[in-house]
Write a protein that holds these residues in place. Structure first.
Motif, PDB file in Angstrom:
ATOM      1  N   UNK A 262      42.350  64.758 -30.537  1.00 34.32           N
ATOM      2  CA  UNK A 262      43.689  65.328 -30.350  1.00 34.32           C
ATOM      3  C   UNK A 262      44.639  64.297 -29.746  1.00 34.32           C
ATOM      4  N   UNK A 263      44.134  63.544 -28.764  1.00 31.61           N
ATOM      5  CA  UNK A 263      44.968  62.521 -28.136  1.00 31.61           C
ATOM      6  C   UNK A 263      45.326  61.413 -29.120  1.00 31.61           C
ATOM      7  N   UNK A 264      44.362  60.987 -29.916  1.00 28.24           N
ATOM      8  CA  UNK A 264      44.623  59.916 -30.878  1.00 28.24           C
ATOM      9  C   UNK A 264      45.644  60.359 -31.926  1.00 28.24           C
ATOM     10  N   UNK A 265      45.557  61.598 -32.354  1.00 32.62           N
ATOM     11  CA  UNK A 265      46.504  62.114 -33.332  1.00 32.62           C
ATOM     12  C   UNK A 265      47.922  62.116 -32.761  1.00 32.62           C
ATOM     13  N   UNK A 266      48.042  62.530 -31.498  1.00 31.16           N
ATOM     14  CA  UNK A 266      49.354  62.551 -30.866  1.00 31.16           C
ATOM     15  C   UNK A 266      49.926  61.145 -30.664  1.00 31.16           C
ATOM     16  N   UNK A 267      49.027  60.184 -30.502  1.00 33.01           N
ATOM     17  CA  UNK A 267      49.457  58.795 -30.291  1.00 33.01           C
ATOM     18  C   UNK A 267      49.559  58.023 -31.606  1.00 33.01           C
ATOM     19  N   UNK A 268      49.440  58.746 -32.708  1.00 34.25           N
ATOM     20  CA  UNK A 268      49.538  58.130 -34.042  1.00 34.25           C
ATOM     21  C   UNK A 268      48.501  57.026 -34.254  1.00 34.25           C
ATOM     22  N   UNK A 269      47.324  57.246 -33.737  1.00 35.38           N
ATOM     23  CA  UNK A 269      46.197  56.337 -33.967  1.00 35.38           C
ATOM     24  C   UNK A 269      45.246  56.995 -34.972  1.00 35.38           C
ATOM     25  N   UNK A 270      45.060  56.363 -36.115  1.00 34.78           N
ATOM     26  CA  UNK A 270      44.211  56.928 -37.143  1.00 34.78           C
ATOM     27  C   UNK A 270      42.732  56.701 -36.863  1.00 34.78           C
ATOM     28  N   UNK A 271      41.906  57.623 -37.315  1.00 35.32           N
ATOM     29  CA  UNK A 271      40.442  57.522 -37.230  1.00 35.32           C
ATOM     30  C   UNK A 271      39.889  57.552 -38.648  1.00 35.32           C
ATOM     31  N   UNK A 272      39.141  56.509 -39.049  1.00 36.55           N
ATOM     32  CA  UNK A 272      38.721  55.339 -38.265  1.00 36.55           C
ATOM     33  C   UNK A 272      39.618  54.117 -38.440  1.00 36.55           C
ATOM     34  N   UNK A 273      40.776  54.254 -39.128  1.00 41.05           N
ATOM     35  CA  UNK A 273      41.595  53.091 -39.427  1.00 41.05           C
ATOM     36  C   UNK A 273      41.990  52.280 -38.215  1.00 41.05           C
ATOM     37  N   UNK A 274      42.413  52.979 -37.139  1.00 40.98           N
ATOM     38  CA  UNK A 274      42.809  52.281 -35.912  1.00 40.98           C
ATOM     39  C   UNK A 274      41.683  52.264 -34.879  1.00 40.98           C
ATOM     40  N   UNK A 275      41.045  53.393 -34.707  1.00 45.50           N
ATOM     41  CA  UNK A 275      39.975  53.516 -33.702  1.00 45.50           C
ATOM     42  C   UNK A 275      38.833  54.330 -34.295  1.00 45.50           C
ATOM     43  N   UNK A 276      37.619  53.799 -34.209  1.00 41.28           N
ATOM     44  CA  UNK A 276      36.428  54.529 -34.654  1.00 41.28           C
ATOM     45  C   UNK A 276      35.946  55.442 -33.537  1.00 41.28           C
ATOM     46  N   UNK A 277      35.294  56.550 -33.913  1.00 35.63           N
ATOM     47  CA  UNK A 277      34.845  57.541 -32.923  1.00 35.63           C
ATOM     48  C   UNK A 277      33.431  57.996 -33.264  1.00 35.63           C
ATOM     49  N   UNK A 278      32.593  58.062 -32.230  1.00 37.62           N
ATOM     50  CA  UNK A 278      31.261  58.677 -32.336  1.00 37.62           C
ATOM     51  C   UNK A 278      31.146  59.713 -31.220  1.00 37.62           C
ATOM     52  N   UNK A 279      30.542  60.854 -31.521  1.00 36.53           N
ATOM     53  CA  UNK A 279      30.331  61.908 -30.527  1.00 36.53           C
ATOM     54  C   UNK A 279      28.845  62.091 -30.258  1.00 36.53           C
ATOM     55  N   UNK A 280      28.522  62.428 -29.017  1.00 36.43           N
ATOM     56  CA  UNK A 280      27.148  62.812 -28.686  1.00 36.43           C
ATOM     57  C   UNK A 280      27.036  64.318 -28.835  1.00 36.43           C
ATOM     58  N   UNK A 281      26.071  64.756 -29.587  1.00 37.95           N
ATOM     59  CA  UNK A 281      25.753  66.150 -29.900  1.00 37.95           C
ATOM     60  C   UNK A 281      26.443  66.579 -31.192  1.00 37.95           C
ATOM     61  N   UNK A 282      25.646  66.794 -32.203  1.00 38.77           N
ATOM     62  CA  UNK A 282      26.155  67.186 -33.509  1.00 38.77           C
ATOM     63  C   UNK A 282      26.301  68.704 -33.578  1.00 38.77           C
ATOM     64  N   UNK A 283      27.363  69.151 -34.224  1.00 39.88           N
ATOM     65  CA  UNK A 283      27.582  70.566 -34.497  1.00 39.88           C
ATOM     66  C   UNK A 283      28.066  70.695 -35.941  1.00 39.88           C
ATOM     67  N   UNK A 284      27.771  71.798 -36.625  1.00 39.87           N
ATOM     68  CA  UNK A 284      28.128  71.910 -38.043  1.00 39.87           C
ATOM     69  C   UNK A 284      29.597  71.644 -38.346  1.00 39.87           C
ATOM     70  N   UNK A 285      30.500  72.093 -37.478  1.00 37.37           N
ATOM     71  CA  UNK A 285      31.925  71.939 -37.782  1.00 37.37           C
ATOM     72  C   UNK A 285      32.365  70.472 -37.786  1.00 37.37           C
TER      73      UNK A 285
END
Length: 342
Positions: A262-285
């Motif tokens: 949400x923060x990256x979207x508000x700051x106009x930072x694209x994922x993964x174009x500008x910043x890559x993201x990995x999360x701990x704990x997988x969920x179906x959504x």
């Protein structure tokens, strides 16, 4: 006015001239064991069926000193990870004839302690706890008393209580290595609650991966003090202002990752174009986000099932049951939220 329930054990016993104990034995299927005549058994069962008589499970539990209930305390019922554990605990406990009394501690140590005492007062046969505290002091009493208590996720290995956890260290190390393999060197870490076992192990895995690759550790890139979405949102906002050269974020919970996105979207930072993201704990959504999120999957269903089985062992033989813990493996689920740098 006579306030006595029409279908009480006493009423049935008076009707057939037998003791309430005899009625109880018939209705619990023990007539043959106690040599109660087939005629008496049939008459009592027929009358009970006609009057829709149901034995009081609470009274029976008090009499037998067993209520066939298990207490379950989790930190946040809205968190999909803990909701998944709770669902599996309920399902597995049901197959063994147990009901669950659920409490939400709301990440509050004082409320957790209150919930523990409440559940013991309700005479649950055992308890499964996902602790929120950073120290095990208040649990030492139950370890000494050999109470049937199993810890899940946020555990204290030296306490002497059986526990189930995921391999947080290896999961975080593998996730960080994946980012390093894709050319990232400025990797921010959104950690969870400082001092909790999962948070410390995940930061440890992150640090170990950097060290193995010879990448300097920058303490400015490790931020946060909560596993919640709001923490991920605010800390990401601050990160990209204080350290604008970061190319990746490793969020150590799914809620932290949602806040970061949400923060990256508000700051106009694209994922993964500008910043890559990995999360701990997988969920179906997480597979349906844009882009689908790369994650570390925890075996939350297996953790819930294992916790029930460990607790059943404790309830059967608390002195001989294993006091060691189970550390279950995690897996890296690679999707489309990590960009390979040149």
């Amino acid at each position: 006015m006579n306030s006595r329930p029409r279908n009480s054990l006493k009423l049935i016993s008076e009707k057939f001239g037998v003791s309430p104990t005899t009625v109880s034995r018939v209705l619990s299927g023990q007539a043959q064991k106690y040599r109660i005549s087939p005629e008496t058994e049939k008459a009592i069962k027929d009358f009970a069926a006609k009057e829709n008589f149901t034995p009081n499970p609470i009274a029976k539990g008090l009499r037998l000193k067993k209520t066939h209930t298990i207490g379950l305390i989790i930190p946040d019922i809205a968190n999909p990870f803990f909701a998944g554990i709770a669902s599996q605990v309920v399902n597995v406990a049901r197959t063994h004839g147990y009901s669950i009394v659920l409490c939400d501690s709301e990440e509050n140590p004082a409320l957790e302690k209150q919930s523990i005492e409440l559940l013991w007062a309700r005479q649950v046969d055992g308890m499964i706890l996902c602790p929120v505290g950073q120290t095990p002091d208040y649990l030492e009493r139950y370890a000494r008393e050999q109470r049937p208590l199993v810890l899940v996720d946020r555990v204290f290995p030296g306490l002497g209580l059986p526990y189930v956890s995921a391999d947080n260290f290896a999961g975080a190390k593998n996730a960080t290595a994946h980012l390093l393999d894709n050319g990232h060197r400025r990797i921010a870490c959104l950690r969870g609650m400082v001092g909790t076992a999962p948070s410390e192990a995940r930061v440890g895995g992150y640090t170990a991966a950097l060290k193995e690759r010879g990448v300097p550790f920058d303490p400015r890139l490790v931020v946060g003090d909560s596993f919640g979405e709001q923490s991920g949102y605010l800390d990401t906002k601050l990160l990209i202002r204080a350290t604008p050269d970061i190319t990746a974020i490793f969020a150590m919970s799914n809620l932290l990752a949602l806040g970061a996105l949400r923060a990256l979207r508000e700051e106009n930072r694209g994922v993964p174009g500008d910043i890559s993201v990995i999360a701990f704990d997988d969920q179906p959504y997480l597979a349906h986000l844009s882009p689908p999120l790369t994650t570390v999957a925890q075996p939350h269903l297996e953790m819930g099932a294992a916790a029930v089985k460990l607790l059943l062992d404790e309830m059967r033989a608390p002195s001989s049951a294993t006091k060691s813990g189970l550390c279950l493996p995690t897996s890296l689920v690679i999707r489309q939220s990590v960009r390979k740098l040149d």
